[in-house]
Design a protein around this motif. Sequence first.
Motif, PDB file in Angstrom:
ATOM      1  N   PRO A 201      33.164  43.454  54.158  1.00 45.10           N
ATOM      2  CA  PRO A 201      34.187  44.476  54.387  1.00 45.10           C
ATOM      3  C   PRO A 201      33.842  45.411  55.550  1.00 45.10           C
ATOM      4  O   PRO A 201      34.737  45.976  56.169  1.00 45.10           O
ATOM      5  CB  PRO A 201      34.224  45.234  53.055  1.00 45.10           C
ATOM      6  CG  PRO A 201      33.768  44.244  52.040  1.00 45.10           C
ATOM      7  CD  PRO A 201      32.717  43.426  52.745  1.00 45.10           C
ATOM      8  N   ALA A 202      32.560  45.558  55.838  1.00 40.69           N
ATOM      9  CA  ALA A 202      32.142  46.424  56.947  1.00 40.69           C
ATOM     10  C   ALA A 202      32.613  45.895  58.292  1.00 40.69           C
ATOM     11  O   ALA A 202      32.670  46.643  59.278  1.00 40.69           O
ATOM     12  CB  ALA A 202      30.620  46.570  56.952  1.00 40.69           C
ATOM     13  N   GLN A 203      32.960  44.607  58.363  1.00 40.38           N
ATOM     14  CA  GLN A 203      33.414  43.999  59.615  1.00 40.38           C
ATOM     15  C   GLN A 203      34.919  44.130  59.825  1.00 40.38           C
ATOM     16  O   GLN A 203      35.419  43.811  60.902  1.00 40.38           O
ATOM     17  CB  GLN A 203      33.046  42.516  59.629  1.00 40.38           C
ATOM     18  CG  GLN A 203      31.551  42.219  59.580  1.00 40.38           C
ATOM     19  CD  GLN A 203      31.280  40.742  59.356  1.00 40.38           C
ATOM     20  OE1 GLN A 203      31.574  40.195  58.288  1.00 40.38           O
ATOM     21  NE2 GLN A 203      30.736  40.087  60.365  1.00 40.38           N
ATOM     22  N   LEU A 204      35.638  44.575  58.811  1.00 37.56           N
ATOM     23  CA  LEU A 204      37.093  44.582  58.857  1.00 37.56           C
ATOM     24  C   LEU A 204      37.648  45.715  59.716  1.00 37.56           C
ATOM     25  O   LEU A 204      37.011  46.751  59.910  1.00 37.56           O
ATOM     26  CB  LEU A 204      37.653  44.703  57.442  1.00 37.56           C
ATOM     27  CG  LEU A 204      37.338  43.558  56.491  1.00 37.56           C
ATOM     28  CD1 LEU A 204      37.790  43.901  55.077  1.00 37.56           C
ATOM     29  CD2 LEU A 204      37.992  42.259  56.971  1.00 37.56           C
ATOM     30  N   SER A 205      38.872  45.502  60.204  1.00 42.48           N
ATOM     31  CA  SER A 205      39.607  46.519  60.959  1.00 42.48           C
ATOM     32  C   SER A 205      40.905  46.845  60.261  1.00 42.48           C
ATOM     33  O   SER A 205      41.530  45.967  59.650  1.00 42.48           O
ATOM     34  CB  SER A 205      39.900  46.023  62.385  1.00 42.48           C
ATOM     35  OG  SER A 205      38.714  45.872  63.122  1.00 42.48           O
ATOM     36  N   CYS A 206      41.327  48.088  60.347  1.00 48.35           N
ATOM     37  CA  CYS A 206      42.554  48.546  59.698  1.00 48.35           C
ATOM     38  C   CYS A 206      43.774  47.887  60.331  1.00 48.35           C
ATOM     39  O   CYS A 206      43.904  47.888  61.561  1.00 48.35           O
ATOM     40  CB  CYS A 206      42.651  50.065  59.820  1.00 48.35           C
ATOM     41  SG  CYS A 206      44.114  50.767  59.016  1.00 48.35           S
ATOM     42  N   PRO A 207      44.667  47.309  59.540  1.00 46.16           N
ATOM     43  CA  PRO A 207      45.934  46.815  60.102  1.00 46.16           C
ATOM     44  C   PRO A 207      46.700  47.986  60.719  1.00 46.16           C
ATOM     45  O   PRO A 207      47.096  48.908  60.004  1.00 46.16           O
ATOM     46  CB  PRO A 207      46.662  46.249  58.879  1.00 46.16           C
ATOM     47  CG  PRO A 207      45.590  46.015  57.863  1.00 46.16           C
ATOM     48  CD  PRO A 207      44.569  47.077  58.095  1.00 46.16           C
ATOM     49  N   LEU A 208      46.876  47.947  62.008  1.00 45.15           N
ATOM     50  CA  LEU A 208      47.464  49.080  62.726  1.00 45.15           C
ATOM     51  C   LEU A 208      48.962  48.846  62.919  1.00 45.15           C
ATOM     52  O   LEU A 208      49.377  47.990  63.701  1.00 45.15           O
ATOM     53  CB  LEU A 208      46.766  49.265  64.073  1.00 45.15           C
ATOM     54  CG  LEU A 208      47.214  50.429  64.955  1.00 45.15           C
ATOM     55  CD1 LEU A 208      47.113  51.754  64.217  1.00 45.15           C
ATOM     56  CD2 LEU A 208      46.402  50.469  66.241  1.00 45.15           C
ATOM     57  N   ASP A 209      49.786  49.611  62.185  1.00 48.01           N
ATOM     58  CA  ASP A 209      51.229  49.508  62.331  1.00 48.01           C
ATOM     59  C   ASP A 209      51.812  50.893  62.590  1.00 48.01           C
ATOM     60  O   ASP A 209      51.078  51.856  62.824  1.00 48.01           O
ATOM     61  CB  ASP A 209      51.862  48.852  61.107  1.00 48.01           C
ATOM     62  CG  ASP A 209      51.679  49.668  59.828  1.00 48.01           C
ATOM     63  OD1 ASP A 209      51.194  50.822  59.899  1.00 48.01           O
ATOM     64  OD2 ASP A 209      52.039  49.150  58.750  1.00 48.01           O
ATOM     65  N   VAL A 210      53.123  50.988  62.553  1.00 49.51           N
ATOM     66  CA  VAL A 210      53.786  52.266  62.832  1.00 49.51           C
ATOM     67  C   VAL A 210      53.308  53.350  61.878  1.00 49.51           C
ATOM     68  O   VAL A 210      52.994  54.476  62.281  1.00 49.51           O
ATOM     69  CB  VAL A 210      55.320  52.106  62.749  1.00 49.51           C
ATOM     70  CG1 VAL A 210      56.004  53.464  62.846  1.00 49.51           C
ATOM     71  CG2 VAL A 210      55.818  51.187  63.856  1.00 49.51           C
ATOM     72  N   HIS A 211      53.240  53.033  60.586  1.00 44.56           N
ATOM     73  CA  HIS A 211      52.860  54.031  59.587  1.00 44.56           C
ATOM     74  C   HIS A 211      51.412  54.471  59.746  1.00 44.56           C
ATOM     75  O   HIS A 211      51.119  55.668  59.854  1.00 44.56           O
ATOM     76  CB  HIS A 211      53.087  53.469  58.175  1.00 44.56           C
ATOM     77  CG  HIS A 211      54.509  53.142  57.871  1.00 44.56           C
ATOM     78  ND1 HIS A 211      55.496  54.100  57.828  1.00 44.56           N
ATOM     79  CD2 HIS A 211      55.113  51.956  57.596  1.00 44.56           C
ATOM     80  CE1 HIS A 211      56.651  53.521  57.534  1.00 44.56           C
ATOM     81  NE2 HIS A 211      56.447  52.235  57.395  1.00 44.56           N
ATOM     82  N   SER A 212      50.495  53.515  59.745  1.00 46.50           N
ATOM     83  CA  SER A 212      49.080  53.874  59.823  1.00 46.50           C
ATOM     84  C   SER A 212      48.757  54.526  61.156  1.00 46.50           C
ATOM     85  O   SER A 212      47.964  55.474  61.222  1.00 46.50           O
ATOM     86  CB  SER A 212      48.200  52.639  59.600  1.00 46.50           C
ATOM     87  OG  SER A 212      48.470  51.628  60.546  1.00 46.50           O
TER      88      SER A 212
END
Length: 263
Positions: A201-212
């Motif tokens: 999980p430390a390698q993951l990136s936040c799904p970047l959309d309009v809301h986030s």
Amino acid sequence: MELSNNTMALPGPELKEFLDIKAATYNTTDFIATDPIQVPHAFSRKEDIEIAGFLAATIAWGNRKSIISNSRKIMELMGNAPYEFVMAHTAEQLEKLTTFVHRTFNGSDLQGFVRSLRHLYTAHGGPEAVFARHAREGSLQEAIHHFKKHFFEIPHLQRTEKHVSDPLKGSSAKRINMYLRWMVRNDNTGVDFGIWKKLSPAQLSCPLDVHSGNVARKLGLLHRKQNDAKALAELDTSLRKLDPDDPVKYDFALFGLGAFEKF
């Protein structure tokens, strides 16, 4: 702790406390009912989950009800046995996929995805193995690039390539990063699956959309205006400071604040 919609950045400890609370609020099984993650949750076999999840994530843009409905249609077209369909479909079964359409993703694209998924399993050991082989310690963005290369190394329609993003070409790769969150992160609450043990999980990136993206900017976690690869890298840095071991738990906080609280 409550913030008004006009509140901007908080001091580090207070911001972390606020986002930890919001992440816990939305990272519950109640989240599943309104999210495309419900589609892979219909399965128990690892390969079924990862295929259903990948296809649902691929078409996850536009109206959420439509995304969920059309993801279920894909599963129905595959006899609700996605791994079996991918590995053992006949030409006649593949032809039935031509009726599918979700926005710009059509039946021909779906046929190509089925062929490419079979190629990943037969030639590369499946999607988890591909991502794990190319993963870097602090990021999976380069691994996404290599995943796309392997996915399309068999004959395919050129138009289908647009449905798999490439971070090395400037994309925030929102849908693939969301898919990776589903597969890799084990949240112990029954939302994310955590079935890919070769990745962290430390390698993951936040799904970047309009809301986030909008909420992250209001909170001072992100300053870049475009939701692109550079913005994702900036947000990654901010979220890893809050929790280096599980930075994308804050996806639930940022998305929930934006989509459900209109923050």
